[in-house]
Scaffold this motif. Structure first.
Motif, mmCIF file in Angstrom:
data_model
loop_
_atom_site.group_PDB
_atom_site.id
_atom_site.type_symbol
_atom_site.label_atom_id
_atom_site.label_comp_id
_atom_site.label_asym_id
_atom_site.label_seq_id
_atom_site.Cartn_x
_atom_site.Cartn_y
_atom_site.Cartn_z
ATOM 1 N N VAL A 230 0.834 -1.207 0.000
ATOM 2 C CA VAL A 230 0.000 0.000 0.000
ATOM 3 C C VAL A 230 0.866 1.254 0.000
ATOM 4 O O VAL A 230 1.998 1.258 0.505
ATOM 5 N N LEU A 231 0.298 2.274 -0.553
ATOM 6 C CA LEU A 231 0.910 3.594 -0.489
ATOM 7 C C LEU A 231 -0.142 4.509 0.128
ATOM 8 O O LEU A 231 -1.220 4.698 -0.431
ATOM 9 N N ILE A 232 0.143 5.023 1.307
ATOM 10 C CA ILE A 232 -0.841 5.847 2.007
ATOM 11 C C ILE A 232 -0.365 7.300 2.021
ATOM 12 O O ILE A 232 0.774 7.587 2.401
ATOM 13 N N LEU A 233 -1.233 8.171 1.553
ATOM 14 C CA LEU A 233 -0.898 9.594 1.495
ATOM 15 C C LEU A 233 -1.775 10.327 2.503
ATOM 16 O O LEU A 233 -2.962 10.039 2.624
ATOM 17 N N ASP A 234 -1.185 11.269 3.203
ATOM 18 C CA ASP A 234 -2.010 11.940 4.214
ATOM 19 C C ASP A 234 -2.714 13.151 3.631
ATOM 20 O O ASP A 234 -2.454 13.590 2.513
ATOM 21 N N GLU A 235 -3.652 13.691 4.398
ATOM 22 C CA GLU A 235 -4.542 14.718 3.868
ATOM 23 C C GLU A 235 -3.790 15.982 3.481
ATOM 24 O O GLU A 235 -4.037 16.565 2.435
ATOM 25 N N ARG A 236 -2.835 16.372 4.306
ATOM 26 C CA ARG A 236 -2.092 17.610 4.011
ATOM 27 C C ARG A 236 -1.373 17.505 2.682
ATOM 28 O O ARG A 236 -1.387 18.414 1.857
ATOM 29 N N LEU A 237 -0.776 16.337 2.471
ATOM 30 C CA LEU A 237 -0.065 16.119 1.219
ATOM 31 C C LEU A 237 -1.038 16.160 0.044
ATOM 32 O O LEU A 237 -0.780 16.791 -0.977
ATOM 33 N N CYS A 238 -2.175 15.496 0.223
ATOM 34 C CA CYS A 238 -3.142 15.434 -0.872
ATOM 35 C C CYS A 238 -3.650 16.826 -1.211
ATOM 36 O O CYS A 238 -3.843 17.169 -2.374
ATOM 37 N N ARG A 239 -3.878 17.636 -0.179
ATOM 38 C CA ARG A 239 -4.366 18.987 -0.454
ATOM 39 C C ARG A 239 -3.282 19.817 -1.122
ATOM 40 O O ARG A 239 -3.566 20.705 -1.916
ATOM 41 N N HIS A 240 -2.054 19.502 -0.830
ATOM 42 C CA HIS A 240 -0.938 20.245 -1.422
ATOM 43 C C HIS A 240 -0.669 19.816 -2.869
ATOM 44 O O HIS A 240 -0.165 20.582 -3.675
ATOM 45 N N GLY A 241 -1.013 18.576 -3.181
ATOM 46 C CA GLY A 241 -0.766 18.057 -4.533
ATOM 47 C C GLY A 241 0.137 16.847 -4.477
ATOM 48 O O GLY A 241 1.178 16.871 -3.835
#
Lengths: 77, 524, 401, 345
Positions: free
Chosen positions: C110-121
């Motif tokens: 799995v590759l898990i991305l956190d919300e801050r990163l996702c909002r940043h791009g």
């Protein structure tokens, strides 16, 4: 490192010569021997500088220069 | 240039000077010479006696104790000549010294096979091969009595190629018995058995066997030519010949197969091959040999074809596993971990955690152990052999895993490799067993790339081999799709209509077409 | 022949002498990464978290103790490490300094991305995983509103590691899931905006067993919804119910989804249905600068549970249930559509691709402002439901009869 | 003896131009390939039993013919070096990034040299084994990848317009054009009569293989992603996952590349060795193989500094360079022959 490589390269050339030359000499195929020598010399000219780390000019550049106008047409936009 | 070995050409075996010497008329003289030649031959028996009909004719029997059938000799040679006067002889018939030879030959002996000989060489050869020579005083020739009989092993089960269903007879050491086994299977004058003695000292009889009309004539000529080239002192086993007539002396692959099964030889002869039977060994050479014989067993043709087609596929799989399993195991574990499923990788990683060696060393140790055990199992005295190999395998395998020297997965891989090799023809696996080691090492140094490269080289090498003119990999390379029916699978007998094309082009068809069994109503 | 042999020898010589062992990595020398998490820290750096397997815990057989999981009970199975850096690789290099083995990405689940990163791009981060030869397209990509590091610092009761557990959960397709390959494809396409799975660490059940003195309250990673992206930026979340609607809209990926509807005859009672087959057909129409989408959803459902006493042997009842189910599905899809199209104003469903396929000339004009166009597009929804099977019973056994 | 020049390559470049219509451009390129092969075979059949290098001096006169002949020797050496470089670079980039490229090059050329040493017959036999093997493996890959495919990925058809389509055709055409090697092989074929039929069959076979690869990759990735990968087939294989058991099949494309690359390299090496021996009037071409192999190895290392340079060359310059030799010169030769009326028929 370079010495080892040179040694190995020489070994390869020696093996090639050992494999090919005796039968040629035995059968008196002098023409073949000359051709063999010329090609092997070419191979040496190409390979030894590579091992020593000299940058030889790539023949690709010449070909690219000739076909440049046409090649540009094919470049992906 | 560097061929020192070629210079040291062997001078060959010296021709003995007496070989072509003619026999003398005088018995005494002959006996003296023979005594001289056969001096210190404890097993040669000289027996002089007087001819009953004409007392002034002395006779002498010479034979080798143990090779000649003594009972036959005493009953039908000595008794008839020294005691019995042929009762059927007409009264007025008078035996003169000059007639004695013909008389004894025609009327005096009750032996089936007789011959004549005039030179010392012939006499000695005959005596040495078990015949009995009868020297007659006043005649410069001898009668050779073919009363051979020696202690021989009886015909037994094949030791190297066992079958569940199929004939059990295997060849023995005696050439004549072996030819009789073949003749009993092929009751046809087309089965030709040509004898050729090879070996300057041993004078071993070698029989070239083929079925005329099936075999390609050029093949027989080629075999004869190659055999007649041989000048060697001794031939103790067919292996001597095998290496002397091989097409590819510098290849690890043997392009001449051998077998001790009579039915297999008969089948191979019927495919258009030539068999070379050597006296003194149960192993018969068959040429030409194809690589696919490694996955064929005589039993394939006796059992139901569905299952044995599956067995063929299993053998192909076993062949691939046998050759590549240790190598790919090493390559996967040291280079290409991404190719294993996650759970498997984790499990193997766990097993390997405590192992102190690199994977290559681990595999090589196990492989070597396995080969040692296998060799020990063969060399040990028979009753112990099996026990040793089983105990060895169990104990060493178990203990090395327990001690953490080897990962269980490695044991599995190596054991699988070993077991896989047993499904194949034993002699065919020998070169592969050898190649397995460099292959494993190459895989450990260059990963799957090196493995694939080596396999390509291997296939190229195999493709360049020929066995008596037939490409070794035929019918896979050159591809002959129709003939894969007897390689990849075993087609039912009613579909095996033709012999292999390259071998049997003289007489292609094995059987009538349309032999596939049908219900009675649909016939005709 | 002699020369051929020499050629083989030559090859052997070259192989053994020159090649050495450059890429060779013994199994004992690699650290197998099972889960990867990327966080965006407050000081605008990237925090990379790896969940590493501890192979000793996986050893079966000779390691003593029982096979498989049993042996591993009292040891740590995974090791979660993290480091921060300017780029993913930078962070990884820092990790490499702490870990005594080669980091090995080939088995990442799995590759898990956190919300801050996702909002940043996410594009900046994703690239690393594209270039890595060992990284696979089959990795499950997920977004989490929590910290990715925290999510990975968990373990699973049934599977060996929490990363594998999420992988299996994703493969069962109980929620909306996405592979790395599809994610990158959606990112690259103008006609689709990517949607990621939302995962969270939740308190989940109670672990029990002999010898457990105190009860473990245990947290596991669960799929909780979906994350809506615009381009490579997160703009909102969908909860579980809305995600179901999303799954309808995305290629009808709805096998084994449950639908519960009110009973047609008994008020207050419910019927539960399971979708066995679902299909969506998107028909874009372009008329006078107006974009319309005609969606047709076709579903085949089974009755799984029944609270009322409905008799499904009666054809009219089947009809009634079908109609209610259709309405229910329509409602769900509508909710999601309204939220995504109306609130977030993005095309997450690949409608743009469908439009491109049908109207390629118009597409080239519209593609650069597709999301705005899409927000104004009209969507017409038709749902057709077919009741296929009713399990082993035709009607419920009843006290009354 | 069945001949086949196996041309299996990575359909990465064409997609950049033709997008989802890449499979169409291969069809067009196939037609071009057939045209080239027709010219070459026609030329060869006019000089029965003679290779390109033997009839060149007959057509152009002794010295000009020999000079052009040496250009062809260079071409074959260059092709061989390129082929080796291609698949070795692939392996380095995708599998063993830490191993020096030259190791793989040495392996590759040694293999090719060994095969060449064993002669054309062995070469043909090996090809006979590898061709069905590779075709089978590729088909298996395609079949296994079907769950990952989406038909939508290659729609709509004819999206990009005519010019990009033509542009995208040229690269594959130059690959198909490697059938020029036929000019050297034809005299050694057993069945002279069926050459046309066999050639077109073989080309068609290659076309089918390429289409399987291309369509498969396009269906899995779609055009945008495909053109961004260096090795789409490899990346496509990585996607395969059936029942969590059949996965991680990257070895299959590697096997395909290595086997086909080796055979192809061996063929070009053979052509180069035979060509130079015939031009120099030697009796045996074997002694030249090893020196040529050395040249090829160093050349393939020397030609391009990086894989990007290689790919750029292959997609932009190579087509014109190759087509000059593959199509231009044979076509001119044919015209000269027709005007002068030399040769048979």
């Amino acid at each position: 490192m370079v010495q080892t490589l040179i040694f190995l390269l020489n070994l390869v050339f020696l093996i090639i010569i050992y494999l090919e030359v005796p039968p040629l000499v035995k059968n008196k195929r002098w023409r073949e021997l000359i051709a063999f020598a010329v090609f092997l010399w070419l191979g040496m000219v190409l390979s030894v500088p590579l091992v020593l780390g000299f940058d030889l000019p790539s023949p690709t550049k010449a070909i690219e220069a000739i076909f440049k106008p046409l090649a540009n047409w094919l470049k992906p936009s | 240039m560097f061929d020192f070995f070629k210079r040291l050409e062997s001078p060959g075996v010296k021709e003995q000077s007496w070989r072509s010497q003619k026999l003398k008329t005088s018995l005494k003289e002959n006996l003296t010479t023979l005594h001289f030649i056969l001096a210190d031959c404890y097993d040669v028996v000289f027996r002089e006696f007087t001819f009953a009909q004409l007392p002034d004719i002395r006779l002498a029997l010479i034979y080798v104790d143990g090779l000649a059938d003594k009972i036959q000799v005493s009953n039908f040679v000595m008794r008839s000549l020294s005691l019995e006067v042929p009762p059927a002889l007409p009264k007025e018939y008078k035996i003169t010294k000059a007639q004695a030879f013909d008389f004894i030959r025609d009327r005096g002996l009750c032996i089936h096979q007789i011959g004549e000989a005039n030179t010392l060489g012939e006499v000695i050869d005959a005596v040495m091969s078990g015949d009995t020579a009868l020297l007659i005083d006043g005649h410069a020739k001898t009668i050779i009595n073919g009363a051979r009989g020696w202690e021989a092993r009886s015909i037994e089960d094949s030791k190297t190629e066992a079958v569940v269903r199929g004939p059990r007879e295997s060849f023995v050491e005696t050439l004549r018995t072996n030819t009789s086994l073949l003749r009993r299977r092929i009751k046809n004058p087309a089965l030709k058995i040509e004898i050729m003695p090879i070996g300057k000292i041993t004078h071993t009889d070698v029989a070239i066997t083929y079925i005329k009309g099936v075999v390609y004539p050029g093949l027989v000529t080629e075999v004869k030519e190659r055999l007649s080239r041989i000048e060697i002192d001794a031939v103790l086993e067919s292996g001597y010949l095998e290496e002397l007539i091989d097409d590819n002396p510098l290849s690890p692959f043997c392009t001449i197969n051998h077998t001790d099964r009579a039915d297999k030889v008969a089948a191979l002869l019927l495919e258009g091959r030539v068999a070379i039977i050597t006296d003194g060994t149960p192993y018969v050479l068959t040429v030409p040999t194809l690589f696919n014989e490694i996955i064929q067993s005589p039993e394939d043709y006796y059992q139901r074809y569905f299952f044995y087609s599956l067995i063929r596929l299993i053998r192909i799989a076993a062949l691939i596993i046998f050759l590549t399993a240790p190598a790919s195991y090493v390559a996967l574990l040291t280079f290409h971990q991404e190719m294993l499923p996650t759970a498997l990788l984790l499990s193997i990683a766990g097993q390997r955690e405590a192992v102190p060696f690199p994977t290559l060393v681990e595999v090589l140790i196990m492989d070597l152990t396995f080969e040692i055990l296998r060799e020990a199992g063969i060399r040990m005295p028979q009753p112990v052999g099996q026990a040793v190999s089983i105990v060895g395998a169990l104990v060493i395998g178990e203990a090395s895993v327990k001690a953490g020297l080897v990962a269980p997965a490695t044991v599995i891989v190596v054991a699988l490799t070993g077991i896989a090799s047993f499904t194949l023809c034993y002699s065919g696996t020998l070169p592969l067993r050898l190649i397995k080691f460099p292959l494993t090492m190459i895989a450990a140094f260059t990963g799957l790339f090196g493995l694939i490269c080596s396999l390509i080289i291997l296939i190229t090498h195999l493709a360049s081999l020929r066995s008596f003119g037939i490409p070794f990999l035929y019918p896979v390379m050159p591809l002959s799709p129709a003939e894969l029916k007897d390689v990849v699978v075993r087609a039912p007998w009613w579909a095996l209509l033709t012999r292999p094309h390259l071998l049997g082009k003289e007489n292609l068809h094995r059987m009538k077409t349309g032999l596939k069994p049908r219900p009675p109503g649909e016939r005709k | 022949m002699k020369r051929k042999l020499f050629l083989i020898l030559l090859l052997l010589l070259i192989t053994i002498n020159i090649s050495g062992c450059w890429s060779k990595k013994e199994l004992n020398e690699i650290a197998i990464i099972l889960g990867t998490g990327v966080d965006y820290t407050k000081d605008n750096k990237i925090q990379l978290t790896y969940q590493l397997a501890r192979p000793a815990a996986f050893g079966g057989g000779g390691m003593g103790g029982g096979p498989g999981g049993g042996a591993a009970m009292n040891q740590n199975i995974t090791w979660v490490v993290s480091a921060t850096g300017d780029t993913v690789f930078d962070a990884q290099k820092r990790l490499a300094q702490q870990i005594p083995r080669h980091l090995y990405l080939g088995h990442n689940v799995v590759l898990i991305l956190d919300e801050r990163l996702c909002r940043h791009g996410v594009l900046d981060v994703i690239n690393f995983f594209h270039r890595q030869p060992l990284s696979r397209g089959t990795v499950w990509v997920m977004a989490t509103p929590q910290e990715a590091k925290k999510v990975l610092e968990s373990h699973s009761e049934l599977q060996m590691t929490s990363a594998q557990a999420v992988g299996f959960l994703a493969r069962l397709r109980t929620g909306y899931v996405l592979r790395f390959r599809d994610f990158s494809q959606d990112l690259a396409s103008r006609g689709t905006n990517p949607v990621l799975t939302q995962v969270e660490l939740k308190r989940q059940g109670v672990a029990q067993g002999p010898g457990l003195e105190k009860v473990h309250h245990h947290q596991e990673i669960v799929l909780t919804g979906a994350a809506i992206f615009k381009g490579d930026k997160l703009i909102g979340w969908l909860d579980c119910r809305e995600t179901q609607g999303l799954r309808w809209l995305l290629k009808g990926e709805v096998r084994r989804m449950g639908v519960t509807i009110p009973s047609p005859i008994c008020p207050g009672k419910k019927i539960s249905l399971e979708v066995m087959k679902g299909k969506i057909n998107i028909d874009p129409v372009y008329q006078k600068g107006k974009i319309k989408f005609f969606l047709t959803i076709k579903a085949e459902i089974d009755v799984i549970e029944q609270q009322d006493e409905e008799d499904f042997t009666r054809p009219e009842m089947i009809k009634a249930v079908e109609n209610i189910a259709a309405a229910e599905i329509r409602q769900r899809v509508k909710t999601t559509l309204d939220k995504v199209q109306g609130e977030y104003k993005v095309d997450s469903f690949g409608f743009g691709e469908a439009f491109h396929r049908k109207h390629k000339r118009e597409w080239s004009k519209l593609k650069n402002r597709w999301d705005e166009e899409f927000a104004n597009a009209q969507v017409y929804l038709t749902v057709k439901v077919k009741l296929r099977d009713t399990g082993l019973q035709g009607r419920r056994a009843s006290l009354k009869r | 003896m069945i001949y086949a020049t196996l041309i299996l390559f990575i359909p990465q470049n064409t997609v950049a131009h033709a997008k989802q219509d890449a499979w169409l451009s291969f069809l067009i390129a196939f037609a071009g390939g057939v045209l080239i092969s027709l010219v070459v075979i026609n030329l060869s059949l006019r000089f029965p039993g003679k290779t390109l290098f033997e009839y060149l001096p007959l057509i152009l006169g002794r010295w000009p013919g020999k000079i052009i002949g040496f250009f062809y020797v260079w071409l074959f050496i260059h092709f061989c070096a390129l082929v080796d470089r291609e698949y070795c670079s692939t392996i380095v980039a995708a599998f063993m990034p830490e191993t020096p490229l030259v190791v793989f090059l040495i392996h590759g050329t040694t293999m090719s040299a060994y095969i060449t040493y064993c002669g054309l017959e062995v070469l043909a036999r090996i090809n006979q084994l590898f061709l069905p093997l590779n075709a089978g493996l590729l088909t298996i890959l395609f079949a296994l990848a079907t769950p990952e495919m989406k038909v939508a990925n290659i729609l709509p058809v004819f999206d990009t317009g005519l010019l990009p389509l033509v542009k995208s055709t040229i690269t594959p055409l130059s690959w198909f054009g490697e059938i020029i090697t036929l000019a050297v092989i034809v005299p050694y074929l057993a069945e002279q009569k069926n050459v046309y039929r066999l050639t077109i069959k073989a080309l068609f076979f290659v076309l089918v293989l390429i289409e399987i690869a291309t369509v498969g990759v396009l269906l899995v990735f779609g055009p945008t992603l495909t053109s961004s990968y260096f090795f789409p087939v490899l990346s496509g294989t990585k996607m395969i996952n059936i029942a969590n058991f059949i996965e991680r099949l990257e070895i299959i494309p590697i096997v395909i590349w290595i086997t086909s690359g080796t055979v192809k390299g061996a063929l070009f090496l053979w052509a180069a060795a035979l060509g130079s021996s015939q031009l120099l009037g030697l009796k045996d071409y074997r002694p030249l193989i090893l020196p040529l192999a050395v040249i090829v190895t160093s050349l393939s290392y020397l030609l391009h500094p990086s894989i990007i340079d290689l790919l750029n060359f292959l997609t932009q310059t190579f087509p014109f360079y190759a087509l000059t030799f593959e199509f231009g010169i044979p076509f001119l030769l044919l015209i000269i022959v027709l005007i002068k009326g030399s040769g048979k028929k």
